[in-house]
Design an enzyme around this catalytic site. Structure first.
Site, PDB file in Angstrom:
ATOM      1  N   TYR A 157       0.840  -1.207   0.000  1.00 25.33           N
ATOM      2  CA  TYR A 157       0.000   0.000   0.000  1.00 25.33           C
ATOM      3  C   TYR A 157       0.872   1.253   0.000  1.00 25.33           C
ATOM      4  O   TYR A 157       0.670   2.171  -0.800  1.00 25.33           O
ATOM      5  CB  TYR A 157      -0.911  -0.030   1.233  1.00 25.33           C
ATOM      6  CG  TYR A 157      -1.881   1.126   1.292  1.00 25.33           C
ATOM      7  CD1 TYR A 157      -2.913   1.226   0.364  1.00 25.33           C
ATOM      8  CD2 TYR A 157      -1.776   2.111   2.275  1.00 25.33           C
ATOM      9  CE1 TYR A 157      -3.824   2.283   0.425  1.00 25.33           C
ATOM     10  CE2 TYR A 157      -2.676   3.158   2.339  1.00 25.33           C
ATOM     11  CZ  TYR A 157      -3.700   3.242   1.407  1.00 25.33           C
ATOM     12  OH  TYR A 157      -4.586   4.294   1.460  1.00 25.33           O
ATOM     13  N   LYS A 161       1.261   4.241  -2.835  1.00 24.27           N
ATOM     14  CA  LYS A 161       0.944   5.652  -2.555  1.00 24.27           C
ATOM     15  C   LYS A 161       2.196   6.538  -2.689  1.00 24.27           C
ATOM     16  O   LYS A 161       2.082   7.683  -3.105  1.00 24.27           O
ATOM     17  CB  LYS A 161       0.296   5.786  -1.168  1.00 24.27           C
ATOM     18  CG  LYS A 161      -1.078   5.110  -1.058  1.00 24.27           C
ATOM     19  CD  LYS A 161      -2.126   5.703  -1.993  1.00 24.27           C
ATOM     20  CE  LYS A 161      -3.534   5.191  -1.692  1.00 24.27           C
ATOM     21  NZ  LYS A 161      -4.552   5.743  -2.606  1.00 24.27           N
TER      22      LYS A 161
HETATM   23  P1  NAP Z   1     -13.537   2.195   0.335  1.00 21.20           P
HETATM   24  O1  NAP Z   1     -14.610   2.595   1.259  1.00 21.20           O
HETATM   25  O2  NAP Z   1     -13.051   0.788   0.344  1.00 21.20           O
HETATM   26  O3  NAP Z   1     -13.994   2.563  -1.169  1.00 21.20           O
HETATM   27  C1  NAP Z   1     -13.162   2.264  -2.261  1.00 21.20           C
HETATM   28  C2  NAP Z   1     -13.866   2.634  -3.554  1.00 21.20           C
HETATM   29  O4  NAP Z   1     -12.980   2.334  -4.649  1.00 21.20           O
HETATM   30  C3  NAP Z   1     -15.136   1.845  -3.801  1.00 21.20           C
HETATM   31  O5  NAP Z   1     -16.065   2.661  -4.488  1.00 21.20           O
HETATM   32  C4  NAP Z   1     -14.665   0.705  -4.710  1.00 21.20           C
HETATM   33  O6  NAP Z   1     -15.763   0.187  -5.445  1.00 21.20           O
HETATM   34  C5  NAP Z   1     -13.645   1.461  -5.572  1.00 21.20           C
HETATM   35  N1  NAP Z   1     -12.650   0.604  -6.226  1.00 21.20           N
HETATM   36  C6  NAP Z   1     -11.774  -0.248  -5.622  1.00 21.20           C
HETATM   37  N2  NAP Z   1     -11.047  -0.881  -6.551  1.00 21.20           N
HETATM   38  C7  NAP Z   1     -11.446  -0.415  -7.757  1.00 21.20           C
HETATM   39  C8  NAP Z   1     -11.072  -0.698  -9.100  1.00 21.20           C
HETATM   40  N3  NAP Z   1     -10.113  -1.594  -9.392  1.00 21.20           N
HETATM   41  N4  NAP Z   1     -11.685  -0.019 -10.094  1.00 21.20           N
HETATM   42  C9  NAP Z   1     -12.648   0.887  -9.824  1.00 21.20           C
HETATM   43  N5  NAP Z   1     -13.047   1.198  -8.578  1.00 21.20           N
HETATM   44  C10 NAP Z   1     -12.464   0.537  -7.554  1.00 21.20           C
HETATM   45  O7  NAP Z   1     -12.223   3.098   0.527  1.00 21.20           O
HETATM   46  P2  NAP Z   1     -12.038   4.610   1.056  1.00 21.20           P
HETATM   47  O8  NAP Z   1     -11.600   4.540   2.455  1.00 21.20           O
HETATM   48  O9  NAP Z   1     -13.189   5.453   0.673  1.00 21.20           O
HETATM   49  O10 NAP Z   1     -10.724   4.989   0.220  1.00 21.20           O
HETATM   50  C11 NAP Z   1     -10.759   5.820  -0.928  1.00 21.20           C
HETATM   51  C12 NAP Z   1      -9.339   6.277  -1.229  1.00 21.20           C
HETATM   52  O11 NAP Z   1      -8.807   6.960  -0.100  1.00 21.20           O
HETATM   53  C13 NAP Z   1      -8.363   5.144  -1.550  1.00 21.20           C
HETATM   54  O12 NAP Z   1      -7.505   5.541  -2.590  1.00 21.20           O
HETATM   55  C14 NAP Z   1      -7.588   4.991  -0.248  1.00 21.20           C
HETATM   56  O13 NAP Z   1      -6.278   4.486  -0.474  1.00 21.20           O
HETATM   57  C15 NAP Z   1      -7.549   6.424   0.241  1.00 21.20           C
HETATM   58  N6  NAP Z   1      -7.343   6.584   1.683  1.00 21.20           N
HETATM   59  C16 NAP Z   1      -8.163   5.934   2.575  1.00 21.20           C
HETATM   60  C17 NAP Z   1      -7.924   6.102   3.951  1.00 21.20           C
HETATM   61  C18 NAP Z   1      -8.773   5.419   4.996  1.00 21.20           C
HETATM   62  O14 NAP Z   1      -8.316   5.320   6.155  1.00 21.20           O
HETATM   63  N7  NAP Z   1      -9.983   4.983   4.680  1.00 21.20           N
HETATM   64  C19 NAP Z   1      -6.871   6.921   4.383  1.00 21.20           C
HETATM   65  C20 NAP Z   1      -6.073   7.567   3.444  1.00 21.20           C
HETATM   66  C21 NAP Z   1      -6.322   7.395   2.090  1.00 21.20           C
HETATM   67  P3  NAP Z   1     -15.739  -1.318  -6.085  1.00 21.20           P
HETATM   68  O15 NAP Z   1     -15.154  -2.221  -5.039  1.00 21.20           O
HETATM   69  O16 NAP Z   1     -17.158  -1.611  -6.435  1.00 21.20           O
HETATM   70  O17 NAP Z   1     -14.877  -1.209  -7.298  1.00 21.20           O
END
Ligand code: NAP
Length: 238
Positions: A157, A161
């Site tokens: 991961y 990033k």
């Molecule tokens: P989440 O709730 O798991 O949502 C992820 C989204 O991405 C879902 O809509 C998923 O839908 C989609 N997705 C995953 N793989 C995909 C693919 N191959 N093609 C198209 N869509 C895809 O995650 P989140 O926490 O909202 O995270 C969103 C972003 O923020 C990510 O880049 C993550 O690295 C970043 N982030 C998260 C956190 C945290 O603590 N949550 C912190 C820092 C950064 P499907 O599965 O239906 O495709």
């Protein structure tokens, strides 16, 4: 499309079916954007679109795996095959596999790098010609504080990033002369379905809307300048 206004600026959000991406879609709808929501699971995408409706400017959903170049090209061609200005692409889709480096499988390494890094490259390449033609617009990438720091138990991961940071800064240099502004947001832990966040207090975590607000602010920046990076931290350590 649930409803449509061809004049409203278009925003494309990947990973928009839940979590941070959905909050970003809400924020952009509130700001009057026409929305193209992208993710793999079409049922969840449609549910998200229904929850966003009635967005006065329109919401469309596109099932697409950002890891797959052919799918991205076909999907983005459809999205862009409509009149109107493309205001912003938010590259938010992401996955996390958390295990010590010695236990990461090839498949997990590939899916993490291919979604979080390769996917951003594909989606960005798909919109850049339109943004160059318009001589303006935004690409906003959602990275993580794991893109700035080492992360024990999160090597794949963090690698994805950190790579995204390099891709973002380099794209920004390639594109700024065309008036295209490329930014990256690095949130700390956000309360979503993304990972169990074992041992962390959800009350202290960032909320998806916190990230969405930053996206809104980036779009407000006057044309002659852009914010290249935002580090977003919770007030209290979760
Ligand atoms: P989440 O709730 O798991 O949502 C992820 C989204 O991405 C879902 O809509 C998923 O839908 C989609 N997705 C995953 N793989 C995909 C693919 N191959 N093609 C198209 N869509 C895809 O995650 P989140 O926490 O909202 O995270 C969103 C972003 O923020 C990510 O880049 C993550 O690295 C970043 N982030 C998260 C956190 C945290 O603590 N949550 C912190 C820092 C950064 P499907 O599965 O239906 O495709």
């Amino acid at each position: 499309m649930t409803s449509a206004s061809r004049e409203a600026p278009l925003a494309i959000v990947t990973g928009a079916s839940r979590g941070i991406g959905y909050a970003i879609a809400q924020e952009l709808a509130r700001r009057g954007h026409r929305l193209a929501l992208v993710a793999r699971n079409s049922k969840r995408l449609e549910e998200a679109a229904r929850r966003l409706a009635p967005s006065p400017s329109g919401v469309e959903t596109f099932s697409c795996d950002v890891q797959d170049a052919a799918q991205v090209r076909a999907t983005f061609a459809k999205i862009l095959d409509r009149p109107g200005r493309l205001e912003v692409l938010v590259n938010n889709a992401g996955v996390g596999v958390f295990a010590p480096v010695q236990k990461i499988s090839d498949a997990d390494w590939d899916s993490t790098l291919n979604t979080n890094l390769r996917g951003v490259f594909y989606c960005s390449q798909a919109v850049i010609p339109r943004l160059m033609e318009q001589r303006g617009g935004h690409i906003i990438n959602i990275s993580s504080l794991a893109g700035k720091n080492p992360l024990a138990g999160g090597a794949a991961y963090a690698a994805s990033k950190w790579g995204l940071m390099g891709l973002t800064y380099s794209m920004a240099e390639d594109l700024r002369g065309y008036g295209i502004r490329v930014s990256v947001i690095c949130p700390g832990t956000v309360e979503t379905e993304f990972s169990p966040h074992a041992g962390k207090d959800p009350q202290r975590m960032l909320q998806p809307g916190d990230v969405a607000r930053v996206v809104g602010w980036l779009l407000e920046q006057p044309e002659q300048s852009f914010v290249s990076e935002v580090l977003l931290r919770p007030t209290q350590k979760p």
